[in-house]
Structure formats: structure tokens, C-alpha cells
Design an enzyme around this catalytic site. Structure first.
Site, short mmCIF file in Angstrom:
data_model
loop_
_atom_site.label_atom_id
_atom_site.label_comp_id
_atom_site.label_asym_id
_atom_site.label_seq_id
_atom_site.Cartn_x
_atom_site.Cartn_y
_atom_site.Cartn_z
N LYS A 76 1.02 -1.08 -0.10
CA LYS A 76 -0.03 -0.20 -0.31
C LYS A 76 0.80 1.22 -0.33
CE LYS A 76 0.70 1.14 4.54
NZ LYS A 76 2.01 2.60 5.42
N ASP A 80 -2.30 -1.79 10.00
CA ASP A 80 -1.93 -1.79 9.08
C ASP A 80 -3.22 -3.11 8.18
OD1 ASP A 80 -1.12 0.48 8.68
OD2 ASP A 80 0.78 0.14 8.25
#
Length: 318
Positions: free
Chosen positions: A20, A150
Site C-alpha cells: 500500500k 495496517d
């Protein structure tokens, strides 16, 4: 004479999950629990971690092997997030934690791009399929949040707004494709150190993070407008990362000289992300970094990318 029959390979499942980039990261003052409230916009990029879960004999426990770029930097014991994910799913469902995990790296290690989190997300999906535990995606997301703030995002993929510690996700609408170049440093940055530096810079005060502050960025995503997106990129942790690693300022400058639409430290760093006008332009930015010798490796990827999904079930699971 009877023909020799080879033993069938054990059942296995391979799952792919993305890395990401944080298009925006807004950080509030540290709370009593020691965490900082966040408002962030995640975008999954087409750099993937593959995790293969293979059936083993009862009582064998969890094992882990790794290959791919920077594989030697990845722990192979119970501190690894993929290993922890398998253990957590086994505890949650009451099945024995018996599995051989193999990770093929495709996301830079310790670069602020959530490669370890992608491993954990992929391991949850792979072990759920291998063990036939039938855990829903929403349950997997709750388990993912126990492993790290995350970890839920690689399960979802695409683009999402994250609040809380980043684990509370809302899908974000996007149009089109974006082209990224990443300058990666061999030496990582400690996330706790970056947050500590941020606290020193801000004096531990500041407004609560608010996703509404990123309305221009969200409009750019909906319009598929890379120029507007590049202008709206934001990272509250960038200054803190630069105080710990001043060299990153040169990496940012080189990206701007190469015509990047926007460039920033990705998450807590030390990776620098630069947005290109096109795939070719992203490659040109990466080539400029290499020519100037400001990064240890360069990577390019399109975005957004899909979340964790099975890409190769073993023969017994088809």
C-alpha cells in the site's frame, strides 16, 4: 509389473495480497493507550506478497520459509506476522495450528508499504481456505486488526479511508489507474521512532485527525485526476521521518526534478512515493533516482489493486 504411482502432493492454497501507499496520513496527539489516532487514505498498489499454506501432518505445528527480494531480512519464527496470523486463526476457530507457510516477497521490506501486513492478511485467507474454517471476511478483518493496524487494509485492497488507528476502513470511490514509482532504502526506519519524533516536533498537541480535511484528494480520486491527486498528497509524519533520515529530502527533490506530479515519504518511511503522469513517466522517475544514486532500489506499480484473494488452490481444494 505394476506402474509406480507418485504420491499426490499435499493440499495447498496460495493467496496474493497487495502492498500500500498512504495517499494522506493525518496524525492526532498520542492518547492514554499510547496510540495516535489517525485519519488516512490507503491505496493498494500492484506489488504483491504471495503466501502459500500447505497441509502438514497433525502435530507438526507452523513452519515458515521465504523467497524473493530481501527475503533474508524476514524473520522465520513466531515473530513473523504471517506465522502469528496462522496461530491466531487456529486459536479463534479451535483447529490445530498445523501448516507450512511459504512467502514470496514482492513488497519492499521495512519500507512503510505494509509488506508484513500483506503477509498476515494473505495467511489468514490461505489458512481459512486450507483448514475449511469458513470464517467470514468481516471476522477475518477483526482478527487482522488484532495483528496490527495496517493488516485489515490488504484484506480489502483498492482504496479506503482508515480511521481509529487506521484499522477502521471505509471503501473510497476511485476512477482510472494511477502510476507510482517508489525509492526504497536498504535500511528501514523504526515506526515508533518516527512517531516519537513527530511528538517532539508537535509538542504532543494538535487537532484530532479528520478525513474531511482530504476532500480535494477524494475529489481527485473520484475524477481519476492524477494531477489533482499529486497536488493533494499529504503526510503528517514526513517531517519527522526527514529529521531522522535527512537524505530523504534529496530523494524527494530528485522526484520533483523528474516532473513527479507529487512526491512524499510513504507512511512512516523510509520509502519515497512519487506519482507519475503515466506508466512510462513513473519508470522515468525511477530511472532518475537510480542515475542519481539516491536510493538502494526502485520499484514501479499501478494502483489501485485488489485485496487478498486466492490465486492457486491446491488440487485437493479445487
Amino acid at each position: 509389473m505394476r506402474p509406480h504411482l507418485a504420491a499426490a502432493p499435499p493440499p495447498s492454497v496460495r493467496v496474493r495480497a497487495p502492498g500500500k501507499v498512504n495517499l494522506s496520513l493525518r496524525v492526532g496527539p498520542v492518547q492514554e493507550d499510547g496510540f495516535h489516532p489517525l485519519a488516512t487514505i490507503f491505496q493498494a498498489v500492484a506489488l504483491f506478497e504471495d503466501v502459500t499454506a500447505t497441509q502438514v501432518a497433525p502435530g507438526a505445528g507452523v513452519s515458515l520459509t521465504v523467497d524473493g527480494p530481501q527475503a533474508g531480512l524476514v524473520p522465520l519464527d513466531a515473530t513473523n506476522l504471517a506465522w502469528r496470523a496462522a496461530d491466531l486463526l487456529a486459536q479463534h476457530t479451535g483447529v490445530p495450528a498445523d501448516v507450512a507457510l511459504h512467502v514470496t516477497k514482492g513488497v519492499p521490506v521495512a519500507g512503510g508499504m505494509a509488506g508484513g501486513s500483506a503477509d498476515a492478511a494473505a495467511a489468514l485467507v490461505a489458512c481459512d481456505a486450507l483448514w475449511d474454517t469458513g470464517v467470514s471476511r468481516s471476522e477475518l478483518a477483526m482478527l487482522a486488526a488484532e495483528l496490527g493496524s495496517d493488516v485489515p487494509f490488504p484484506l480489502m485492497g483498492h482504496t479506503a479511508v482508515g480511521t481509529g488507528r487506521g484499522q477502521l476502513l471505509t471503501p473510497a470511490m476511485t476512477r482510472g489507474e494511477f502510476h507510482w514509482a517508489f525509492a526504497v532504502q536498504a535500511e528501514g526506519l523504526s515506526t515508533p521512532r518516527v512517531f516519537a519524533a513527530y511528538d517532539e516536533l508537535t509538542g504532543g498537541t494538535g487537532p484530532a485527525p479528520d478525513p474531511a480535511m482530504d476532500s480535494a484528494l477524494m475529489s481527485a480520486l473520484r475524477a481519476g485526476d492524477p494531477i489533482a491527486l499529486g497536488a493533494a498528497l499529504h503526510n503528517d509524519l514526513q517531517e519527522a521521518a526527514l529529521t531522522l533520515r535527512p537524505h530523504l529530502a534529496e530523494v524527494l527533490d530528485v522526484a520533483q526534478e523528474a516532473g513527479a506530479l507529487g512526491a512524499m515519504v510513504s507512511g512512516s518511511g523510509p520509502t519515497v512515493a512519487a506519482l507519475g503522469r503515466s506508466r512510462r513517466h513513473a519508470l522515468a522517475i525511477a530511472a532518475t533516482w537510480t542515475a542519481r544514486g539516491v536510493s538502494d532500489s526502485v520499484w514501479c506499480a499501478t494502483a489501485p489493486a485488489h485485496g487478498a484473494r486466492v490465486v492457486a488452490p491446491g488440487p485437493a481444494l479445487r
